[in-house]
Design an enzyme around this catalytic site. Structure first.
Site, PDB file in Angstrom:
ATOM      1  N   GLU A   1       0.851  -1.196   0.000  1.00  0.00           N
ATOM      2  CA  GLU A   1       0.000   0.000   0.000  1.00  0.00           C
ATOM      3  C   GLU A   1       0.882   1.240   0.000  1.00  0.00           C
ATOM      4  OE1 GLU A   1      -3.175   1.171  -0.180  1.00  0.00           O
ATOM      5  OE2 GLU A   1      -2.372   3.145   0.331  1.00  0.00           O
ATOM      6  N   GLN A   2       0.521   2.214  -0.848  1.00  0.00           N
ATOM      7  CA  GLN A   2       1.360   3.413  -0.960  1.00  0.00           C
ATOM      8  C   GLN A   2       1.320   4.290   0.289  1.00  0.00           C
ATOM      9  OE1 GLN A   2       0.017   5.876  -4.195  1.00  0.00           O
ATOM     10  NE2 GLN A   2      -1.947   6.317  -3.266  1.00  0.00           N
TER      11      GLN A   2
ATOM     12  N   ARG B   1     -16.162   4.518   5.739  1.00  0.00           N
ATOM     13  CA  ARG B   1     -15.198   3.755   4.929  1.00  0.00           C
ATOM     14  C   ARG B   1     -14.040   3.209   5.774  1.00  0.00           C
ATOM     15  NH1 ARG B   1     -12.993   4.023  -0.353  1.00  0.00           N
ATOM     16  NH2 ARG B   1     -10.772   4.255  -0.085  1.00  0.00           N
TER      17      ARG B   1
ATOM     18  N   TYR C   1     -27.225   9.757   5.016  1.00  0.00           N
ATOM     19  CA  TYR C   1     -27.550   8.625   5.898  1.00  0.00           C
ATOM     20  C   TYR C   1     -26.589   8.641   7.082  1.00  0.00           C
ATOM     21  CZ  TYR C   1     -23.981   6.720   2.658  1.00  0.00           C
ATOM     22  OH  TYR C   1     -22.875   6.532   1.861  1.00  0.00           O
TER      23      TYR C   1
ATOM     24  N   ASP D   1     -11.755  -0.782  -8.369  1.00  0.00           N
ATOM     25  CA  ASP D   1     -11.779   0.411  -9.222  1.00  0.00           C
ATOM     26  C   ASP D   1     -10.690   0.390 -10.289  1.00  0.00           C
ATOM     27  OD1 ASP D   1     -13.916   1.407  -7.843  1.00  0.00           O
ATOM     28  OD2 ASP D   1     -12.936   3.265  -7.198  1.00  0.00           O
TER      29      ASP D   1
END
Ligand SMILES: Cc1cc2nc3c(=O)[nH]c(=O)nc-3n(C[C@H](O)[C@H](O)[C@H](O)COP(=O)(O)OP(=O)(O)OC[C@H]3O[C@@H](n4cnc5c(N)ncnc54)[C@H](O)[C@@H]3O)c2cc1C
Length: 404
Positions: A38-39, A113, A220, A298
């Site tokens: 992971e960067q 998230r 929400y 993505d």
């Protein structure tokens, strides 16, 4: 589980977002080890809320992380509402409390998230994630072995590469050619509003979509009800910054929604400094893989967020990919061909319907808008979208081998 007769390939996952961590977790479940590169030097609380639909919840349960997730999430009880922009007239209201489980066996939740990332990370072995590792290049040796280069000068030569490095994917550049994502002309304003500052209507356990000419706004609760997630889509003008950290002002946000239901003004005012970035667009790819390297999430199929399915599709990809690799550990290119054959038709369809939704949600007032509003009462969106929420990767895999 991986075939005990064949040696497990060494797998590098580039990108430790939702898709990359889900891939590592599902590979672990299949008895296969992987390293996530992971960067970002650390896991930061960036981004905002997500709707986690039954098709993703089913997979969190399968990973054994659902209980932890539920402690952090909000169960959408009141439901899923579409409202008219000007006065909040309810165009469609779905009571998710009973319908979701009855139809799809799982409920719909909303979450921050960062909470979803955290629960996925808990399913990845300690030491399985290497941070501060930004991939700058993927090439192949003569024999086809992948060579990954990192910005810190390091390299890795795994047997399999999974590019889960998001919409600007370096791996996609190698596999599908380097073309920058196109600017869609739309931008998203995003904010997390502390519940005590949010109006009562926004604190309900509901996902509410206010739709109007050229724009729509969604809210929400998330984080066990401590925050309200607010996201709104509007024409972006020349604003073409795509980042989790670009910001706008409340005045700019308010100006976009001038004349909308005054209750929204109250919610937007409570938003503090909203984030804003341009929504980018890419056409579906016909192939995701080259030899032992492939794409996921993505990187493979970025989609407009209007069906709230981008993260869910990344998790589905992860489940299918892990099983394909476990079924064919001696032939990674073959396993990746099977994976993309199973996944591309579904994710392409989702890219297309998500794209089309930007026109439908943003119709100007007039005959087409009236026909759209009338259609809400004819077609229950929860049932109409059964092909999305009812999907189970295990069924798709079993069907592909004729064992179902
Ligand atoms: C406004 C908005 C609302 C959304 N709402 C929803 C929703 O309600 N429900 C839903 O399911 N989805 C939603 N999505 C979509 C969802 O956020 C994405 O589809 C999802 O995050 C994709 O996950 P990913 O892991 O493929 O990519 P990303 O989340 O982009 O993760 C990519 C990771 O790779 C890392 N990386 C990038 N480049 C490199 C490199 N060169 N080397 C190493 N690491 C690298 C990044 O730091 C990052 O951690 C929404 C998206 C937007 C924009």
């Amino acid at each position: 589980m991986a075939d005990a007769g064949a040696e497990s390939p060494r797998i590098a996952i580039l990108g430790g977002g939702i898709g990359g961590l889900a891939a590592a977790a599902f590979l672990r479940r299949e008895g296969m080890a992987a390293t996530v590169y992971e960067q970002a030097p650390e896991l930061k609380e960036v981004g905002a809320g997500l709707v986690v639909a039954p098709n993703a919840v089913r997979l969190l349960r399968r990973l054994g992380v659902l209980e932890d997730f539920l402690r952090r999430a909000v169960r959408l009880g009141t439901g899923w509402e579409f409202r008219r922009w000007q006065n909040g007239t309810v165009l469609s209201a779905e009571d998710l409390a009973s319908a979701c489980e009855r139809l799809y066996g799982e409920h719909t939740y909303t979450a921050h998230r960062a909470d979803l990332l955290e629960v996925l990370r808990s399913a990845v072995p300690d030491g399985g994630v290497r941070r501060g590792k930004r991939c700058v290049d993927l090439t192949f040796r003569d024999g086809g072995r992948p060579v990954v280069r990192f910005a810190d000068g390091g390299t890795a030569e795994p047997d399999v590469v999974i590019g889960a490095d998001g919409i600007h994917s370096v791996v996609r550049g190698t596999i599908a050619g380097c073309s920058p994502a196109a600017y869609s002309g739309l931008c998203a304003f995003r904010a997390l509003v502390p519940s005590e500052r949010a109006p009562a209507f926004a604190r309900r356990e509901a996902q509410t979509l206010w739709i109007g000419p050229g724009r729509h706004l969604v809210h929400y609760p998330v984080s066990a009800g401590r925050l309200v997630n607010l996201v709104a889509f509007a024409p972006a003008g020349d604003e073409a910054v795509e980042s989790w950290t670009a910001t706008a002002t409340v005045e700019e946000f308010l100006a976009e929604f001038e004349g909308w239901d005054p209750r929204l003004t109250e919610l937007i005012r409570a938003a503090g400094t909203p984030g804003r970035w341009a929504l980018l667009d890419r056409a579906p790819l016909r192939s995701w893989s080259q030899g032992p390297a492939t794409l996921l999430g993505d990187a493979a199929h970025p989609m407009f967020p209007f069906f709230a399915q981008g993260a869910a599709q990344a998790v589905e990809d992860a489940a299918v990919l892990a099983r394909c690799l476990a079924d064919g550990p001696g032939d990674p290119p073959g396993a990746l061909r099977r994976y993309e054959a199973l996944r591309i038709p579904r994710t392409t369809r989702l890219q297309e319907v998500s794209h089309a939704r930007s026109f439908v949600n943003h119709l100007p007032d007039g005959p087409e808008q009236r026909a759209r509003d009338a259609s809400f009462t004819d077609a229950d969106p929860l049932v109409a979208n059964g092909w999305i929420y009812g999907y189970d990767p295990d069924d798709a895999l079993a069907e592909s081998t004729g064992t179902r």
